[in-house]
Design a protein around this motif. Structure first.
Motif: not given
Length: 120
Positions: A60-71
């Motif tokens: 909840d504290s990072v929603k909308g600010r952080f993203t996660i991805s993979r390659d």
């Protein structure tokens, strides 16, 4: 084996990307997660991604600010934006093959931490 990198010092409002390179096993049945721990505080779930279908999860504290991805080279990225001083912590990547991605106890493999410091 998980190798985290990319931490550093950034001003509040800035952005930073940390990476986690995985080696030694196929990840298709795993979820890769990021947790963080600040001095004197409990470990906190930050984000996770299921390697197979790319489903993502965020605290909840990072929603909308952080993203996660993979390659396709077994690397997971945590892109952090609008950073706040309270985001200062050691960030750990981990791999889980079972259970809820939100719980650290479900992660069998952990990398070393990478320190993120956000100055005000």
């Amino acid at each position: 084996q998980l190798q985290a990198s990319g931490g550093g010092l950034v001003q509040a409002g800035g952005s930073l990307r940390v990476s986690c390179a995985a080696s030694g096993r196929a990840l298709s049945n795993y979820a890769m997660g990021w947790f963080r721990q600040a001095p004197g505080k409990e470990r906190e779930f930050v984000a996770a991604i299921r390697w197979g279908d790319g489903t993502t999860y965020f605290g909840d504290s990072v929603k909308g600010r952080f993203t996660i991805s993979r390659d396709n080279k077994n690397t997971v990225y945590l892109q952090m934006s609008e950073l706040k001083p309270e985001d200062t912590a050691a960030y750990y990547c981990a791999a889980s093959s079972r259970g809820s991605v939100y719980w650290g106890r479900n992660y069998a493999y952990w990398g070393q931490g990478t320190l993120v410091t956000v100055s005000s």
